[in-house]
Design a protein around this motif. Structure first.
Motif, PDB file in Angstrom:
ATOM      1  N   ASN A   1      20.046  32.836 -24.313  1.00 31.46           N
ATOM      2  CA  ASN A   1      19.386  33.750 -23.368  1.00 31.46           C
ATOM      3  C   ASN A   1      18.372  33.004 -22.501  1.00 31.46           C
ATOM      4  OD1 ASN A   1      19.505  36.090 -25.970  1.00 31.46           O
ATOM      5  ND2 ASN A   1      20.504  36.458 -24.022  1.00 31.46           N
TER       6      ASN A   1
ATOM      7  N   SER B   1      26.961  41.188 -28.506  1.00 25.75           N
ATOM      8  CA  SER B   1      27.846  42.198 -27.945  1.00 25.75           C
ATOM      9  C   SER B   1      27.541  42.240 -26.453  1.00 25.75           C
ATOM     10  CB  SER B   1      27.560  43.558 -28.602  1.00 25.75           C
ATOM     11  OG  SER B   1      28.494  44.513 -28.179  1.00 25.75           O
ATOM     12  N   ALA B   2      28.514  41.888 -25.645  1.00 26.31           N
ATOM     13  CA  ALA B   2      28.275  41.830 -24.193  1.00 26.31           C
ATOM     14  C   ALA B   2      28.628  43.184 -23.593  1.00 26.31           C
ATOM     15  CB  ALA B   2      29.115  40.717 -23.575  1.00 26.31           C
TER      16      ALA B   2
ATOM     17  N   ASN C   1      17.016  41.482 -28.100  1.00 26.81           N
ATOM     18  CA  ASN C   1      16.918  40.059 -27.760  1.00 26.81           C
ATOM     19  C   ASN C   1      15.468  39.587 -27.775  1.00 26.81           C
ATOM     20  OD1 ASN C   1      19.567  39.135 -27.265  1.00 26.81           O
ATOM     21  ND2 ASN C   1      19.578  39.963 -25.182  1.00 26.81           N
TER      22      ASN C   1
ATOM     23  N   LYS D   1      20.474  32.629 -31.154  1.00 25.29           N
ATOM     24  CA  LYS D   1      20.905  33.373 -29.966  1.00 25.29           C
ATOM     25  C   LYS D   1      19.963  33.161 -28.786  1.00 25.29           C
ATOM     26  CE  LYS D   1      22.495  37.226 -27.679  1.00 25.29           C
ATOM     27  NZ  LYS D   1      22.466  38.642 -27.495  1.00 25.29           N
TER      28      LYS D   1
ATOM     29  N   HIS E   1      30.507  38.096 -18.230  1.00 21.47           N
ATOM     30  CA  HIS E   1      29.415  39.075 -18.385  1.00 21.47           C
ATOM     31  C   HIS E   1      28.159  38.725 -17.581  1.00 21.47           C
ATOM     32  CE1 HIS E   1      26.850  41.887 -20.635  1.00 21.47           C
ATOM     33  NE2 HIS E   1      26.009  40.902 -20.858  1.00 21.47           N
ATOM     34  N   LYS E   2      27.591  39.759 -16.947  1.00 22.18           N
ATOM     35  CA  LYS E   2      26.269  39.602 -16.329  1.00 22.18           C
ATOM     36  C   LYS E   2      25.236  39.901 -17.402  1.00 22.18           C
ATOM     37  CE  LYS E   2      27.325  40.686 -11.541  1.00 22.18           C
ATOM     38  NZ  LYS E   2      27.120  41.551 -10.385  1.00 22.18           N
ATOM     39  N   PRO E   3      24.343  38.958 -17.723  1.00 16.67           N
ATOM     40  CA  PRO E   3      23.338  39.213 -18.760  1.00 16.67           C
ATOM     41  C   PRO E   3      22.553  40.493 -18.463  1.00 16.67           C
ATOM     42  CG  PRO E   3      23.202  36.939 -17.997  1.00 16.67           C
ATOM     43  CD  PRO E   3      24.185  37.634 -17.098  1.00 16.67           C
TER      44      PRO E   3
END
Ligand SMILES: NC(=O)C1=CN([C@@H]2O[C@H](COP(=O)(O)OP(=O)(O)OC[C@H]3O[C@@H](n4cnc5c(N)ncnc54)[C@H](OP(=O)(O)O)[C@@H]3O)[C@@H](O)[C@H]2O)C=CC1
Ligand SMILES: CC(C)(CO)C(=O)C(=O)O
Length: 328
Positions: A209, A146-147, A102, A205, A270-272
């Motif tokens: 984030n 992809s989490a 990321n 993306k 999802h938790k980042p």
């Protein structure tokens, strides 16, 4: 095809296991409990499409794995210094290295063209260590959807329906090596488009984030639960719009319905990964994902008051617990 995944955590473990499923000969550079678990019982992936186990060669010493046809780096941004120090034995003269991570990549302005071409980003590559160890000629950009969460060493749970890695050379183009890696990932059940403008994918993306990550750090909850709050949704929309403006300031026009993207994110529990790291007491990947994008905003003359506040508070929170990680 011999592929080494450097950093067999949540994303690296998932990618490595998919490559095995796709028929590649895969090894991983791992360490600690992860290395022990992978050596003992391989990598287990629990995803929506399948739950499977993959056997890989694993070592904390790249020299034990030897030269590769392709290397995929999947560490946190602040861990790249360690990769630069160790990666040499994995590389032949023509081995490509994909950075599937990321945030703003260390090579962002290499092969960029225009006035900013070649601008170094020392906060992402201190002392130019990665430039020396890998160099831009063999560097491939990567963006991953992809989490993933590690539920035990060597076991990865994947929340989203279908994962994908988007790859591209910083200067564009395609060649057989990239096509072979993409084919192995696709055969293993992970999408892998190769695109002519990887920087556009980085921003497409990164804007999420940038807006969701700090909000989740501050709420200490996953994306969906955080966005139940109307004020958080408003901040997410404003943050996304600012991210799109930074990209535009850098010459990348993203066609994005920010309101629709925030609404779509409400279903993501999802938790980042940055929140997972905060909760685990680990260093938080702030520089590449949160701090440098705002430095680039300043470079492009774009104002980002909402992101300045969100990132500024997140940074304070991470500094207060000693978890703010500048580049290694
Ligand atoms: N998790 C997710 O859902 C997503 C993550 N991403 C991005 O993907 C990248 C990877 O994240 P993620 O997989 O979550 O991170 P993880 O922390 O789960 O994985 C990184 C792994 O690399 C290992 N590692 C780092 N340096 C070395 C080294 N020198 N030698 C051996 N092993 C090393 C780490 O070991 P150790 O734990 O000992 O440090 C860890 O196991 C990040 O940029 C992240 O933002 C992108 C999309 C989703
Ligand atoms: C939240 C997610 C999966 C994508 O937005 C991510 O990139 C992360 O966990 O770091």
């Amino acid at each position: 095809m011999k592929v080494c995944v450097f950093g067999a955590g949540a994303i690296g473990g998932h990618v490595a296991a998919r490559l095995v499923r796709g028929g590649a000969e895969v090894s991983v550079v791992a360490r600690g409990a992860t290395l022990a678990a992978i050596r003992e019982k391989g990598i287990t992936v629990a995803a929506r499409d399948a739950e499977f186990r993959a056997e890989v060669a694993a070592s904390d010493d790249p020299a034990a794995l030897g030269p590769q046809d392709f290397v995929v780096v999947t560490v946190k941004g602040h861990q790249l210094g360690g990769v630069a120090e160790a990666i040499g034995p994995l590389l032949r003269a023509d081995t490509p290295v994909a950075f599937v991570m990321n945030g703003i990549p260390w090579w962002y302005f290499d092969r960029h063209g225009g006035a900013l071409d070649g601008t170094a980003l020392p906060a992402l590559d201190p002392g130019g260590a990665m430039r020396r160890a890998v160099g831009v000629e063999r560097t491939v950009g990567g963006v991953v959807y992809s989490a993933c969460t590690i539920t035990a060493p060597g076991r990865i749970e994947v929340e989203n329906e279908k994962s994908r890695v988007v790859l591209g050379w910083p200067g564009g183009g395609m060649d057989g090596r990239l096509a072979a890696l993409a084919a192995a990932l696709e055969a293993g059940g992970m999408g892998c488009p190769v695109v002519p403008d990887i920087r556009r994918e980085v921003w497409a993306k990164l804007v999420s984030n940038l807006s969701n990550g700090p909000l989740c750090l501050l709420s200490r909850q996953g994306i969906g639960p955080t966005l139940e709050d109307e004020a958080a949704r408003a901040a997410a929309r404003a943050g996304l719009a600012e991210g799109v403006a930074i990209a535009r300031g850098l010459g990348i026009v993203l066609e994005m319905d920010v309101a629709a993207r925030v609404e779509a994110s409400r279903s993501v529990a999802h938790k980042p990964s940055i929140l997972q790291d905060m909760e685990a007491g680990k260093a938080i990947e702030m520089e590449a994902m949160l701090v440098q994008p705002l430095a680039l905003a300043r470079m492009a003359g774009v104002e980002t008051p909402v992101l300045d506040l969100l990132v500024g508070l997140s940074r304070k929170a991470a500094e207060a617990t000693g978890q703010y990680a500048p580049a290694a």
